[in-house]
Write a protein that holds these residues in place. Structure first.
Motif, mmCIF file in Angstrom:
data_model
loop_
_atom_site.group_PDB
_atom_site.id
_atom_site.type_symbol
_atom_site.label_atom_id
_atom_site.label_comp_id
_atom_site.label_asym_id
_atom_site.label_seq_id
_atom_site.Cartn_x
_atom_site.Cartn_y
_atom_site.Cartn_z
ATOM 1 N N HIS A 298 -55.710 33.323 23.149
ATOM 2 C CA HIS A 298 -54.635 33.210 22.265
ATOM 3 C C HIS A 298 -54.791 33.140 20.745
ATOM 4 C CE1 HIS A 298 -55.464 29.035 22.168
ATOM 5 N NE2 HIS A 298 -55.715 29.130 23.291
ATOM 6 N N GLY A 299 -56.123 33.480 20.340
ATOM 7 C CA GLY A 299 -56.376 33.523 18.867
ATOM 8 C C GLY A 299 -55.931 32.226 18.200
ATOM 9 N N ASP A 300 -55.332 32.411 17.052
ATOM 10 C CA ASP A 300 -55.102 31.221 16.316
ATOM 11 C C ASP A 300 -53.713 30.286 16.661
ATOM 12 O OD1 ASP A 300 -53.069 32.908 15.616
ATOM 13 O OD2 ASP A 300 -53.337 32.343 13.459
ATOM 14 N N ALA A 301 -53.455 30.462 18.031
ATOM 15 C CA ALA A 301 -52.287 29.614 18.552
ATOM 16 C C ALA A 301 -52.843 28.044 18.585
ATOM 17 C CB ALA A 301 -52.007 30.130 20.007
ATOM 18 N N GLN A 302 -51.724 27.341 18.221
ATOM 19 C CA GLN A 302 -52.139 25.886 18.196
ATOM 20 C C GLN A 302 -51.884 25.089 19.434
ATOM 21 O OE1 GLN A 302 -52.817 24.186 15.340
ATOM 22 N NE2 GLN A 302 -53.086 26.499 14.401
ATOM 23 N N GLY A 303 -51.185 25.694 20.396
ATOM 24 C CA GLY A 303 -50.987 25.275 21.658
ATOM 25 C C GLY A 303 -49.741 24.268 21.995
ATOM 26 N N PRO A 304 -49.126 23.983 22.955
ATOM 27 C CA PRO A 304 -47.977 23.308 23.254
ATOM 28 C C PRO A 304 -48.203 21.763 22.797
ATOM 29 C CG PRO A 304 -49.213 23.522 25.311
ATOM 30 C CD PRO A 304 -50.050 24.260 24.264
ATOM 31 N N GLU A 305 -49.162 21.357 22.833
ATOM 32 C CA GLU A 305 -49.101 20.094 22.494
ATOM 33 C C GLU A 305 -48.925 19.642 20.903
ATOM 34 O OE1 GLU A 305 -49.074 17.196 24.216
ATOM 35 O OE2 GLU A 305 -48.924 18.331 25.854
ATOM 36 N N SER A 306 -49.488 20.769 19.999
ATOM 37 C CA SER A 306 -49.181 20.572 18.542
ATOM 38 C C SER A 306 -47.907 21.065 18.254
ATOM 39 C CB SER A 306 -50.128 21.762 17.850
ATOM 40 O OG SER A 306 -49.868 22.035 16.637
ATOM 41 N N CYS A 307 -47.200 22.111 19.030
ATOM 42 C CA CYS A 307 -45.983 22.072 18.950
ATOM 43 C C CYS A 307 -44.877 21.316 19.180
ATOM 44 C CB CYS A 307 -45.422 23.547 19.829
ATOM 45 S SG CYS A 307 -43.789 24.067 19.763
ATOM 46 N N LYS A 308 -44.984 20.574 20.321
ATOM 47 C CA LYS A 308 -44.192 19.284 20.564
ATOM 48 C C LYS A 308 -44.282 18.021 19.518
ATOM 49 C CE LYS A 308 -44.264 20.251 25.606
ATOM 50 N NZ LYS A 308 -44.702 19.799 26.872
ATOM 51 N N HIS A 309 -45.604 17.975 18.974
ATOM 52 C CA HIS A 309 -45.867 16.821 18.157
ATOM 53 C C HIS A 309 -45.238 17.292 16.861
ATOM 54 C CE1 HIS A 309 -47.887 13.538 16.266
ATOM 55 N NE2 HIS A 309 -48.269 14.441 15.190
ATOM 56 N N GLY A 310 -45.167 18.528 16.479
ATOM 57 C CA GLY A 310 -44.390 18.992 15.187
ATOM 58 C C GLY A 310 -42.755 19.138 15.371
ATOM 59 N N GLY A 311 -42.463 18.583 16.542
ATOM 60 C CA GLY A 311 -40.757 18.550 16.776
ATOM 61 C C GLY A 311 -40.433 20.076 17.149
ATOM 62 N N GLY A 312 -41.204 20.764 17.662
ATOM 63 C CA GLY A 312 -40.728 22.170 18.277
ATOM 64 C C GLY A 312 -40.778 22.422 19.902
ATOM 65 N N LEU A 313 -40.389 23.364 20.361
ATOM 66 C CA LEU A 313 -40.414 23.693 21.618
ATOM 67 C C LEU A 313 -41.129 25.013 21.930
ATOM 68 C CD1 LEU A 313 -36.482 22.886 22.346
ATOM 69 C CD2 LEU A 313 -38.331 21.418 23.081
#
Length: 65
Positions: free
Chosen positions: A16-31
């Motif tokens: 997935h290259g430079d993808a941050q992952g689902p945990e980083s997304c949720k921690h930042g307030g995203g879905l």
């Protein structure tokens, strides 16, 4: 042919290259969403590139006290 498609998806998710992952997304307030963000959201990053997006609201949510 179906097996080839599954192998392609697995390889895409594994690399997935430079993808941050689902945990980083949720921690930042995203879905994490598949395909596109819904109306009122923007692409902030990728959960798993290029298929699963991390979408965040355009305007910050307000909380009433």
């Amino acid at each position: 042919m179906g097996i080839l498609v599954l192998v392609f998806i697995f390889i895409s998710l594994a690399q997935h290259g430079d993808a941050q992952g689902p945990e980083s997304c949720k921690h930042g307030g995203g879905l994490c969403r598949v395909g596109t963000c819904v109306c009122g959201e923007y692409l902030a990053q990728y959960c798993f590139e290029p298929i699963i997006l991390c979408c965040k609201n355009l305007s910050p949510s307000t909380t009433e006290s």
